[in-house]
Write a protein that holds these residues in place. Structure first.
Motif, PDB file in Angstrom:
ATOM      1  N   LYS A 239      33.454  29.042  43.649  1.00  0.00           N
ATOM      2  CA  LYS A 239      35.454  28.644  45.177  1.00  0.00           C
ATOM      3  C   LYS A 239      36.340  29.230  43.981  1.00  0.00           C
ATOM      4  O   LYS A 239      37.213  30.681  44.543  1.00  0.00           O
ATOM      5  CB  LYS A 239      35.418  27.918  45.460  1.00  0.00           C
ATOM      6  CG  LYS A 239      34.179  26.812  46.484  1.00  0.00           C
ATOM      7  CD  LYS A 239      34.954  25.404  46.563  1.00  0.00           C
ATOM      8  CE  LYS A 239      33.958  25.067  48.087  1.00  0.00           C
ATOM      9  NZ  LYS A 239      34.565  23.424  47.888  1.00  0.00           N
TER      10      LYS A 239
ATOM     11  N   ALA B  64      35.154  33.252  43.552  1.00  0.00           N
ATOM     12  CA  ALA B  64      35.269  33.864  44.551  1.00  0.00           C
ATOM     13  C   ALA B  64      36.336  34.134  45.058  1.00  0.00           C
ATOM     14  O   ALA B  64      37.217  35.141  45.810  1.00  0.00           O
ATOM     15  CB  ALA B  64      34.202  33.061  46.137  1.00  0.00           C
ATOM     16  N   PHE B  65      37.588  33.194  44.736  1.00  0.00           N
ATOM     17  CA  PHE B  65      38.879  33.179  45.915  1.00  0.00           C
ATOM     18  C   PHE B  65      39.490  34.532  44.546  1.00  0.00           C
ATOM     19  O   PHE B  65      40.517  36.076  44.861  1.00  0.00           O
ATOM     20  CB  PHE B  65      40.296  32.104  45.350  1.00  0.00           C
ATOM     21  CG  PHE B  65      40.893  32.626  45.690  1.00  0.00           C
ATOM     22  CD1 PHE B  65      41.631  31.878  46.900  1.00  0.00           C
ATOM     23  CD2 PHE B  65      42.075  33.326  44.649  1.00  0.00           C
ATOM     24  CE1 PHE B  65      43.626  32.406  46.759  1.00  0.00           C
ATOM     25  CE2 PHE B  65      43.372  33.005  44.726  1.00  0.00           C
ATOM     26  CZ  PHE B  65      44.337  32.883  46.240  1.00  0.00           C
TER      27      PHE B  65
ATOM     28  N   LYS C 294      37.885  36.764  43.003  1.00  0.00           N
ATOM     29  CA  LYS C 294      37.825  38.175  43.430  1.00  0.00           C
ATOM     30  C   LYS C 294      37.799  39.121  44.515  1.00  0.00           C
ATOM     31  O   LYS C 294      37.630  40.854  44.594  1.00  0.00           O
ATOM     32  CB  LYS C 294      35.601  38.231  43.633  1.00  0.00           C
ATOM     33  CG  LYS C 294      35.399  39.711  43.454  1.00  0.00           C
ATOM     34  CD  LYS C 294      33.415  39.169  44.081  1.00  0.00           C
ATOM     35  CE  LYS C 294      32.887  40.540  44.022  1.00  0.00           C
ATOM     36  NZ  LYS C 294      30.940  40.808  43.812  1.00  0.00           N
ATOM     37  N   GLU C 295      38.235  38.220  45.530  1.00  0.00           N
ATOM     38  CA  GLU C 295      38.470  38.677  47.229  1.00  0.00           C
ATOM     39  C   GLU C 295      40.403  39.665  47.127  1.00  0.00           C
ATOM     40  O   GLU C 295      40.610  39.849  47.743  1.00  0.00           O
ATOM     41  CB  GLU C 295      38.990  37.383  47.943  1.00  0.00           C
ATOM     42  CG  GLU C 295      36.982  37.452  48.319  1.00  0.00           C
ATOM     43  CD  GLU C 295      36.944  35.958  49.361  1.00  0.00           C
ATOM     44  OE1 GLU C 295      38.202  35.476  49.619  1.00  0.00           O
ATOM     45  OE2 GLU C 295      35.826  35.388  49.458  1.00  0.00           O
ATOM     46  N   ARG C 296      40.483  38.652  45.858  1.00  0.00           N
ATOM     47  CA  ARG C 296      42.633  39.750  45.700  1.00  0.00           C
ATOM     48  C   ARG C 296      42.773  40.166  44.638  1.00  0.00           C
ATOM     49  O   ARG C 296      42.986  40.921  44.252  1.00  0.00           O
ATOM     50  CB  ARG C 296      42.694  38.257  45.531  1.00  0.00           C
ATOM     51  CG  ARG C 296      43.015  37.701  47.103  1.00  0.00           C
ATOM     52  CD  ARG C 296      43.266  35.582  47.109  1.00  0.00           C
ATOM     53  NE  ARG C 296      43.584  35.452  48.425  1.00  0.00           N
ATOM     54  CZ  ARG C 296      42.649  34.727  48.659  1.00  0.00           C
ATOM     55  NH1 ARG C 296      41.181  35.006  48.448  1.00  0.00           N
ATOM     56  NH2 ARG C 296      42.771  34.209  50.086  1.00  0.00           N
TER      57      ARG C 296
END
Length: 67
Positions: free
Chosen positions: A5, A8-9, A11-13
């Protein structure tokens, strides 16, 4: 899992691992192991991660995960 989590957080930002390693005061290899699930995340590290990423402590927690 918690490390997935967080990863992923980030990577998304577009947040680089080097940013987190600096905030946590750890080596690149230790930070990598933490984010890849090869090493556990201590409570203190989790607090620092949430603070560094400016999210509340329960942001990465999900009651369904049992974490």
């Amino acid at each position: 899992m918690l490390h997935e989590k967080i990863k992923a957080f980030m990577k998304e930002r577009g947040i680089k691992q080097s940013f987190l390693k600096e905030k946590l005061g750890m080596t690149a290899s230790t930070c990598s192991a933490l984010l890849n699930g090869n090493r556990g995340i201590s409570a203190e590290e989790y607090f620092k991660i949430c603070d560094s990423l400016k999210v509340p402590l329960n942001y990465f927690k999900d009651d369904k995960d049992g974490e």
